[in-house]
Design an enzyme around this catalytic site. Structure first.
Site, PDB file in Angstrom:
ATOM      1  N   GLY A  35      -8.630  -8.604  -9.034  1.00  0.00           N
ATOM      2  CA  GLY A  35      -9.008  -9.856  -8.369  1.00  0.00           C
ATOM      3  C   GLY A  35      -8.404 -11.071  -9.064  1.00  0.00           C
ATOM      4  CB  ALA A  72     -16.270  -3.808  -8.044  1.00  0.00           C
ATOM      5  CE1 TYR A 139     -10.435   2.970  -1.501  1.00  0.00           C
ATOM      6  CE2 TYR A 139      -9.523   3.665   0.611  1.00  0.00           C
ATOM      7  CZ  TYR A 139     -10.250   2.764  -0.145  1.00  0.00           C
ATOM      8  OH  TYR A 139     -10.805   1.672   0.458  1.00  0.00           O
ATOM      9  NE  ARG A 219      -2.980   3.934   9.697  1.00  0.00           N
ATOM     10  CZ  ARG A 219      -2.461   5.061  10.179  1.00  0.00           C
ATOM     11  NH1 ARG A 219      -2.491   5.318  11.475  1.00  0.00           N
ATOM     12  NH2 ARG A 219      -1.915   5.950   9.378  1.00  0.00           N
ATOM     13  CG  ASP A 284       0.485   6.952   6.630  1.00  0.00           C
ATOM     14  OD1 ASP A 284      -0.609   6.504   6.245  1.00  0.00           O
ATOM     15  OD2 ASP A 284       1.572   6.396   6.425  1.00  0.00           O
TER      16      ASP A 284
HETATM   17  N1  UDP Z   1       3.639   1.177   6.715  1.00  0.00           N
HETATM   18  C1  UDP Z   1       5.007   1.142   6.911  1.00  0.00           C
HETATM   19  N2  UDP Z   1       5.783   0.457   6.018  1.00  0.00           N
HETATM   20  C2  UDP Z   1       5.252  -0.195   4.945  1.00  0.00           C
HETATM   21  C3  UDP Z   1       3.852  -0.172   4.735  1.00  0.00           C
HETATM   22  C4  UDP Z   1       3.064   0.520   5.648  1.00  0.00           C
HETATM   23  O1  UDP Z   1       5.528   1.726   7.865  1.00  0.00           O
HETATM   24  O2  UDP Z   1       6.018  -0.786   4.170  1.00  0.00           O
HETATM   25  C5  UDP Z   1       2.793   1.879   7.683  1.00  0.00           C
HETATM   26  C6  UDP Z   1       1.913   2.960   7.068  1.00  0.00           C
HETATM   27  O3  UDP Z   1       2.639   4.173   7.019  1.00  0.00           O
HETATM   28  C7  UDP Z   1       0.750   3.002   8.054  1.00  0.00           C
HETATM   29  C8  UDP Z   1       0.628   1.567   8.542  1.00  0.00           C
HETATM   30  O4  UDP Z   1       1.893   0.952   8.238  1.00  0.00           O
HETATM   31  O5  UDP Z   1       1.043   3.817   9.142  1.00  0.00           O
HETATM   32  C9  UDP Z   1      -0.466   0.785   7.867  1.00  0.00           C
HETATM   33  O6  UDP Z   1      -0.330   0.971   6.471  1.00  0.00           O
HETATM   34  P1  UDP Z   1      -1.175   0.154   5.395  1.00  0.00           P
HETATM   35  O7  UDP Z   1      -0.727   0.604   4.037  1.00  0.00           O
HETATM   36  O8  UDP Z   1      -1.095  -1.305   5.696  1.00  0.00           O
HETATM   37  O9  UDP Z   1      -2.684   0.587   5.668  1.00  0.00           O
HETATM   38  P2  UDP Z   1      -3.388   2.044   5.704  1.00  0.00           P
HETATM   39  O10 UDP Z   1      -3.367   2.468   7.158  1.00  0.00           O
HETATM   40  O11 UDP Z   1      -2.648   2.955   4.799  1.00  0.00           O
HETATM   41  O12 UDP Z   1      -4.765   1.748   5.233  1.00  0.00           O
END
Ligand code: UDP
Length: 325
Positions: A35, A72, A139, A219, A284
């Site tokens: 933070g 946190a 996570y 997403r 993913d």
């Molecule tokens: N993503 C991407 N390029 C990047 C970062 C993320 O294509 O540089 C894609 C990632 O594979 C996912 C989506 O964007 O499908 C969202 O990713 P982010 O890490 O923002 O959030 P997450 O869904 O992992 O919580």
């Protein structure tokens, strides 16, 4: 007052602002490992590690804490794959310490910052709170362990909790006082905005061979202020007599593909930049889309902001953060 652990972080700082605007006194507790002290613009601040039980006891002795909002945690999926122990220690074990100290001081209300990562690769869409819980990374697993612990505690003690499972938090405070500032950054929208600012040459799409309309992952992006509002409502819900502990999804219920997000960013910023297609990122799922109907039914919460407003607010903040405005 309300204790906000991790209140110097991205999501916690927005809730801190909203609580203060609504007349709540807040105490931000943060060890500043992720933070930023200058994100704590409201309420009081204490620099403390949640793993330090003695220091935490002092905090509860010093301040009149009536409830806790617990943010946190470490939140990088990729890092959790490389260093899982760190995630179980920080996200799970430290929460046990927090719960113990809360109990000793008879503080029985907690809002927990959970995540859609508890669902792993979902077996149904949209995802409801009853969708099978099967995290696929430490996570998500560490957050689910806390959810389970809370559920046990609530059964055998006076503790009442609400766990909020966020989908993709994005956007920033419309006054540009606070916003997303991870180091290193791994989230899509700030990375795309970095490309628009010229802070990186290009943006990489991680995989265009998914079973989605354009091959890129879909997403559910939710404005951080909408999340903040949900926390306020969840807390007010817990303040009511007769309310029971519960779990809610927080999302918009609409999915956008990576390509669609990039297009919106290009439109909002007015900047064109290079987009590269790369291989898939491990873990993913094709789609993550929330059914947040339960939060509407019980908390009367519904999101206000769409993807355009998310990107516009993030862009204003991003330019300010990097001295371009
Ligand atoms: N993503 C991407 N390029 C990047 C970062 C993320 O294509 O540089 C894609 C990632 O594979 C996912 C989506 O964007 O499908 C969202 O990713 P982010 O890490 O923002 O959030 P997450 O869904 O992992 O919580």
């Amino acid at each position: 007052m309300i204790l906000i652990t991790g209140g110097a972080g991205y999501i916690g700082s927005h809730i801190n602002k909203l609580l203060n605007q609504n007349g709540y006194e807040t105490l931000v507790l943060d060890n500043l490992s992720k933070g930023h002290k200058d994100s704590v613009k409201w309420g009081e601040f204490v620099d403390c590690d949640l793993g330090d039980e003695e220091a935490l006891n002092d905090v509860f002795n010093t301040y009149d804490i009536e409830g806790v909002m617990h943010f946190a945690a470490f939140s990088s999926v990729a890092e959790s794959m490389e260093e899982p122990e760190k995630y179980f220690k920080n996200n799970f074990e430290n929460t046990l310490t927090l719960l113990k100290v809360m109990k000793e001081h008879r503080v029985y209300k907690i809002i927990f910052s959970s995540t859609a990562a508890v669902y792993g690769i979902p077996e149904e869409l949209p995802i409801t709170e009853n969708t099978l819980l099967k995290p696929i990374n430490p996570y998500g697993e560490s957050k689910l362990m806390v959810e389970n612990r809370l559920s046990d505690e609530a059964e055998f003690t006076p503790l009442k909790y609400v766990s909020l499972r966020y989908f993709n938090a994005a956007g920033a405070d419309f006054d540009c006082e606070i916003g997303e500032n991870h180091n290193p950054e791994s989230h899509l929208i700030p990375l795309v905005l970095d490309a628009a600012l010229g802070r990186r040459k290009s943006i990489s799409i991680f995989g265009d061979d998914y079973e989605t309309r354009d091959g890129t992952c879909v997403r559910d992006y939710i404005h951080v202020n909408d999340l903040a509002e949900a926390h306020l409502k969840a807390y007010q819900y817990l303040e009511q007599d007769g309310s029971v502990s519960d779990i809610f999804n927080l999302g918009n219920g609409t999915g956008f593909s990576v390509k669609e997000v990039i297009d919106v960013c290009k439109e909002v910023t007015g900047v064109d930049f290079e987009v590269k297609i790369e291989g898939r990122r491990e873990g993913d799922p094709d789609f993550l889309i929330a059914d947040a109907d339960k939060a509407w039914r019980i908390l009367k919460w519904t999101p206000k902001y769409d993807l355009n407003e998310i990107v516009e607010s993030a862009w204003a903040w991003h330019q300010k953060l990097h001295g371009k405005k």
